[in-house]
Design an enzyme around this catalytic site. Sequence first.
Site, PDB file in Angstrom:
ATOM      1  N   LYS A   7      49.493  32.789  14.666  1.00 53.77           N
ATOM      2  CA  LYS A   7      50.735  32.045  14.478  1.00 53.77           C
ATOM      3  C   LYS A   7      50.601  30.906  13.445  1.00 53.77           C
ATOM      4  O   LYS A   7      50.650  31.174  12.268  1.00 53.77           O
ATOM      5  CB  LYS A   7      51.263  31.561  15.828  1.00 53.77           C
ATOM      6  CG  LYS A   7      51.728  32.766  16.681  1.00 53.77           C
ATOM      7  CD  LYS A   7      52.684  32.422  17.798  1.00 53.77           C
ATOM      8  CE  LYS A   7      53.354  33.681  18.331  1.00 53.77           C
ATOM      9  NZ  LYS A   7      52.804  34.215  19.559  1.00 53.77           N
ATOM     10  N   ASP A  21      42.932  32.560  24.505  1.00 50.34           N
ATOM     11  CA  ASP A  21      43.983  32.950  23.569  1.00 50.34           C
ATOM     12  C   ASP A  21      44.799  31.701  23.256  1.00 50.34           C
ATOM     13  O   ASP A  21      45.656  31.293  24.034  1.00 50.34           O
ATOM     14  CB  ASP A  21      44.860  34.055  24.168  1.00 50.34           C
ATOM     15  CG  ASP A  21      45.954  34.498  23.192  1.00 50.34           C
ATOM     16  OD1 ASP A  21      46.203  33.782  22.207  1.00 50.34           O
ATOM     17  OD2 ASP A  21      46.563  35.561  23.440  1.00 50.34           O
ATOM     18  N   PHE A  74      50.672  36.943  28.301  1.00 49.57           N
ATOM     19  CA  PHE A  74      51.217  37.584  27.104  1.00 49.57           C
ATOM     20  C   PHE A  74      50.179  37.474  25.999  1.00 49.57           C
ATOM     21  O   PHE A  74      49.821  36.380  25.569  1.00 49.57           O
ATOM     22  CB  PHE A  74      52.530  36.943  26.620  1.00 49.57           C
ATOM     23  CG  PHE A  74      53.054  37.635  25.385  1.00 49.57           C
ATOM     24  CD1 PHE A  74      53.847  38.772  25.495  1.00 49.57           C
ATOM     25  CD2 PHE A  74      52.698  37.205  24.113  1.00 49.57           C
ATOM     26  CE1 PHE A  74      54.281  39.457  24.357  1.00 49.57           C
ATOM     27  CE2 PHE A  74      53.125  37.886  22.971  1.00 49.57           C
ATOM     28  CZ  PHE A  74      53.921  39.005  23.095  1.00 49.57           C
TER      29      PHE A  74
HETATM   30  C1  LIG Z   1      52.412  35.565  19.926  1.00 50.45           C
HETATM   31  C2  LIG Z   1      51.209  35.713  20.748  1.00 50.45           C
HETATM   32  C3  LIG Z   1      50.337  36.787  20.557  1.00 50.45           C
HETATM   33  C4  LIG Z   1      50.617  37.912  19.598  1.00 50.45           C
HETATM   34  O1  LIG Z   1      50.749  37.491  18.267  1.00 50.45           O
HETATM   35  P1  LIG Z   1      51.480  38.438  17.200  1.00 50.45           P
HETATM   36  O2  LIG Z   1      51.227  37.754  15.893  1.00 50.45           O
HETATM   37  O3  LIG Z   1      52.926  38.480  17.576  1.00 50.45           O
HETATM   38  O4  LIG Z   1      50.836  39.775  17.293  1.00 50.45           O
HETATM   39  C5  LIG Z   1      49.183  36.817  21.328  1.00 50.45           C
HETATM   40  N1  LIG Z   1      48.915  35.871  22.232  1.00 50.45           N
HETATM   41  C6  LIG Z   1      49.735  34.820  22.444  1.00 50.45           C
HETATM   42  C7  LIG Z   1      49.373  33.791  23.456  1.00 50.45           C
HETATM   43  C8  LIG Z   1      50.925  34.723  21.732  1.00 50.45           C
HETATM   44  O5  LIG Z   1      51.763  33.715  21.964  1.00 50.45           O
END
Ligand SMILES: *Cc1c(COP(=O)(O)O)cnc(C)c1O
Length: 418
Positions: free
Chosen positions: A269, A240, A155
């Site tokens: 985040k 990520d 994700f």
């Molecule tokens: C939440 C998340 C995203 C996307 O972040 P947004 O601020 O919602 O666009 C990307 N990668 C990971 C691992 C995430 O948990």
Amino acid sequence: MLHVGASPVTGAATDLDKLDHRALEDEHVAHNYHPLPIVVGSAAGAWVVDVEGRRYLDCLAAYSAVNFGHGHPELIAAAKAQLDRVTLTSRAFHNDQLGPFATALAALARKDMVLPMNTGAEAVESGIKVARAWGYRVKGVAPDRATIIVADGNFHGRTTTIISFSNDEQARADFGPFTPGFVSVPYGDAAAIEAAIDDNTVAVLIEPIQGEAGIIVPPDGYLAAVRDITSRNNVLFIADEIQSGLGRTGSTFACDLAGVVPDLYLLGKALGGGIVPVSAVVGNRDILGVLRPGEHGSTFGGNPLAAAVGHAVVDLLATGEMQERAGVLGERLQARLRTLVGRGVVAVRGAGLWVGIDIDPAIGTGRRVCELLMERGVLAKDTHGSTIRLAPPIVVTAEELDWAVDQLEAVLEELRTG
Ligand SMILES: *Cc1c(COP(=O)(O)O)cnc(C)c1O
């Protein structure tokens, strides 16, 4: 006030406020989420309060965007001070917050350059663009041939390019056509990455722990093997850490737990302290330096309010206290949760204060468990049908965590005997 009278929903007077907010959202907000039936009015630390005054322990923390708790005093103070000075300049001009923030963030990551953006998805998109440009300009990949290796179950966000390499059908259906240039291999399988690499491979993009997939921790040695394989093949390793990073797992980055340093960190985040969206790609000049003026940008990226808040977040992490607290409390939480295995719980896994709990499908869905937890004052979120995740703000106390596990135990008992 107009809305109260116009409410399409009637109910007991004490319920009206709550019902009204839910109905308004239902009527006027696109249905791209299925929220639990709680209307939050305020929050402090690890607790949120609904519009009727009921208190709930927040065990989601906005998917780790509220790692340091709601309304953390130092972060709120930084935001308030900046609100009175200047909030947005655009990067057509310099501002006096961005340089110090980038310097501090780069130091925290032991890198030397930062590309500031806003949301996580933008950080991912930016990482993809940087990796492609690096591939063409530095590695020498033929024009338009660059590929990026990703992992099944990933994700990385919701943009059209990002969903192009998702294998979650719900996230993709009816949103094509998709962006080419991605190859997906099984998560946790380093040999599959090595086998997928060819001359056009510019990067491997993975989550060091897969969050939305259900807090999937890869096998020991996986991240180190990915680091080794990418280094040997002149391929960038992009981690990520948007959800796993910034204290959640008991260290600054989840990669630290494996003693691994990727080429690029994607952060988001918690970087915004739960106050404003702040994201970033963090790496060294030999990679991020490929971007030239005009090639990439964002109106809000690097704005002074975001930079002031992000800088306060970095200062908070610089002491190491949050990371240590997440590690210690996480061990306690996981140990207590493991005692529920066989009593409605099939498996527990996680890192630090970030735990995935597989519920026995025979007793109920993850959603049902979350609804019953909510009734007992605990907010959590299900994922993939039968998994629930717990990711409370790191400022939570040991006693509060014990109480939350008691509530889960009671819910499971209710479902097993009900
Ligand atoms: C939440 C998340 C995203 C996307 O972040 P947004 O601020 O919602 O666009 C990307 N990668 C990971 C691992 C995430 O948990």
